[in-house]
Write a protein that holds these residues in place. Structure first.
Motif, PDB file in Angstrom:
ATOM      1  N   GLY A 127     -98.433  25.356 -39.684  1.00  0.00           N
ATOM      2  CA  GLY A 127     -99.335  26.852 -39.032  1.00  0.00           C
ATOM      3  C   GLY A 127     -99.629  27.573 -38.289  1.00  0.00           C
ATOM      4  N   THR A 128    -100.324  25.572 -37.062  1.00  0.00           N
ATOM      5  CA  THR A 128    -100.817  25.514 -35.701  1.00  0.00           C
ATOM      6  C   THR A 128     -99.764  25.856 -34.688  1.00  0.00           C
ATOM      7  OG1 THR A 128    -102.884  25.033 -37.082  1.00  0.00           O
ATOM      8  CG2 THR A 128    -102.261  24.253 -34.436  1.00  0.00           C
ATOM      9  N   VAL A 129     -99.837  26.448 -34.311  1.00  0.00           N
ATOM     10  CA  VAL A 129     -99.198  26.384 -32.666  1.00  0.00           C
ATOM     11  C   VAL A 129     -99.924  26.670 -31.777  1.00  0.00           C
ATOM     12  CG1 VAL A 129     -97.403  27.149 -33.767  1.00  0.00           C
ATOM     13  CG2 VAL A 129     -98.608  29.072 -32.626  1.00  0.00           C
ATOM     14  N   CYS A 130     -99.257  25.655 -29.964  1.00  0.00           N
ATOM     15  CA  CYS A 130    -100.392  26.419 -29.302  1.00  0.00           C
ATOM     16  C   CYS A 130     -99.744  25.785 -27.682  1.00  0.00           C
ATOM     17  CB  CYS A 130    -101.424  24.732 -29.468  1.00  0.00           C
ATOM     18  SG  CYS A 130    -100.339  22.955 -28.484  1.00  0.00           S
ATOM     19  N   VAL A 131    -100.370  25.570 -26.661  1.00  0.00           N
ATOM     20  CA  VAL A 131     -99.433  26.391 -25.426  1.00  0.00           C
ATOM     21  C   VAL A 131    -101.023  25.429 -24.640  1.00  0.00           C
ATOM     22  CG1 VAL A 131    -100.470  28.424 -24.893  1.00  0.00           C
ATOM     23  CG2 VAL A 131     -98.529  27.339 -23.353  1.00  0.00           C
ATOM     24  N   ALA A 132     -99.776  24.327 -23.987  1.00  0.00           N
ATOM     25  CA  ALA A 132    -100.874  23.514 -23.227  1.00  0.00           C
ATOM     26  C   ALA A 132    -100.221  23.739 -21.455  1.00  0.00           C
ATOM     27  CB  ALA A 132    -100.416  22.003 -23.921  1.00  0.00           C
ATOM     28  N   SER A 133    -101.173  22.617 -20.583  1.00  0.00           N
ATOM     29  CA  SER A 133    -100.726  22.829 -19.305  1.00  0.00           C
ATOM     30  C   SER A 133    -101.544  21.458 -18.793  1.00  0.00           C
ATOM     31  CB  SER A 133    -100.709  23.804 -18.274  1.00  0.00           C
ATOM     32  OG  SER A 133     -99.650  24.798 -18.612  1.00  0.00           O
ATOM     33  N   PRO A 134    -100.489  20.614 -17.758  1.00  0.00           N
ATOM     34  CA  PRO A 134    -101.379  19.000 -17.447  1.00  0.00           C
ATOM     35  C   PRO A 134    -102.053  19.808 -16.445  1.00  0.00           C
ATOM     36  CG  PRO A 134     -99.358  19.714 -16.524  1.00  0.00           C
ATOM     37  CD  PRO A 134     -99.357  21.125 -17.106  1.00  0.00           C
ATOM     38  N   ILE A 135    -103.250  19.299 -16.218  1.00  0.00           N
ATOM     39  CA  ILE A 135    -104.083  18.727 -14.979  1.00  0.00           C
ATOM     40  C   ILE A 135    -103.985  17.532 -14.289  1.00  0.00           C
ATOM     41  CG2 ILE A 135    -106.381  18.123 -14.066  1.00  0.00           C
ATOM     42  CD1 ILE A 135    -107.396  19.416 -17.604  1.00  0.00           C
ATOM     43  N   LEU A 136    -103.619  18.011 -12.765  1.00  0.00           N
ATOM     44  CA  LEU A 136    -102.562  17.151 -11.589  1.00  0.00           C
ATOM     45  C   LEU A 136    -103.368  16.423 -10.455  1.00  0.00           C
ATOM     46  CD1 LEU A 136     -98.932  18.892 -11.696  1.00  0.00           C
ATOM     47  CD2 LEU A 136     -99.516  16.962 -13.804  1.00  0.00           C
TER      48      LEU A 136
END
Length: 254
Positions: A205-214
């Protein structure tokens, strides 16, 4: 002795030992270089025999060091302190940008780092429209089952990824990726796109979008994500906002 009573006794003993160890370390004050056993006993109220025994354990782990017959704080404490300072600085720097991201998306925003094969959540800003999520500040989750974890792994050295794979990929939900080959393919795609997706892999029931800190070398030091209900958010639409925030935070931290 019943199991519950035995566990209670062990827990009580562990807590008492931890309190005595903490008291020994806290006995050092600004300006102190090295302290003798007698002075440590006086400051902590512990018997000298206890101070001697506990200090042996602390020196074995580098938290205290011998200075002749006296003791001083060890370099290991300095290393741990530097980690704490860096993490606190990361949270403080990221908080305004994360707050803007939450305001724009109305969903829960995460900041996490990798520790071993798990991610640790340093900050969680819950959105007004977001469902209740299992994440919490200080909480841990297997990296392969989270968007932030996959975003970090995609921009980590090969040895880091190998460590995660060698430990196995436990199934957290029925959609968790448990195939090393599939995970590697996803990580390659994340490196190309700069964004990672988690589709009900940590909880149904849960989704997400993520991005890295470089960092300046292009390695991930942390990651951010926006998470919400699978029925209420479209991760692909949120991806540009998450990616832009992560890039801005990367530049700020450098």
């Amino acid at each position: 002795m019943r199991t519950a009573e035995r566990n209670h006794d062990v827990s009580s003993g562990d807590a008492a030992t931890a309190a005595r160890l903490a008291a020994l370390l806290a006995a050092f004050r600004p300006g102190d270089d090295a302290l003798g056993v007698s002075e440590l006993a006086r400051r902590t109220g512990l018997p000298k025999t206890s101070v001697h025994r506990l200090s042996q354990h602390l020196t074995e782990h580098g938290l205290l060091e011998h200075d002749g017959t006296a003791l001083r704080l060890g370099l290991k404490l300095f290393e741990i302190g530097q980690l704490a300072v860096r993490q606190r600085g990361l949270v403080d720097t990221a908080r305004p940008l994360l707050a803007d991201l939450r305001e724009a998306t109305h969903n829960t925003v995460h900041l996490a780092v990798l520790e071993g094969v798990e991610v640790v959540y340093l900050d969680v800003l819950r959105g007004p429209d977001a469902p209740r999520l299992p994440s919490r500040i200080g909480g841990r989750f297997p990296a392969h089952a989270t968007g932030v974890g996959k975003a970090i792994l995609a921009f980590s050295p090969d040895g880091v990824v190998d460590e995660v794979l060698s430990g196995g990929l436990p199934r957290i939900s029925r959609r968790t990726i448990t195939s090393p080959a599939l995970l590697r393919r996803q990580l390659a795609k994340i490196r190309d796109e700069g964004t990672a997706y988690e589709r009900e892999e940590s909880s149904i029931g849960t989704v997400c979008v993520a991005s890295p800190i470089l960092d300046a070398a292009g390695h991930a030091v942390a990651a951010i994500s926006v998470a919400g209900s699978v029925n209420r958010i479209r991760t692909e639409r949120l991806a540009p906002a998450v990616r832009t925030t992560a890039l801005a935070l990367s530049r700020t931290l450098r």
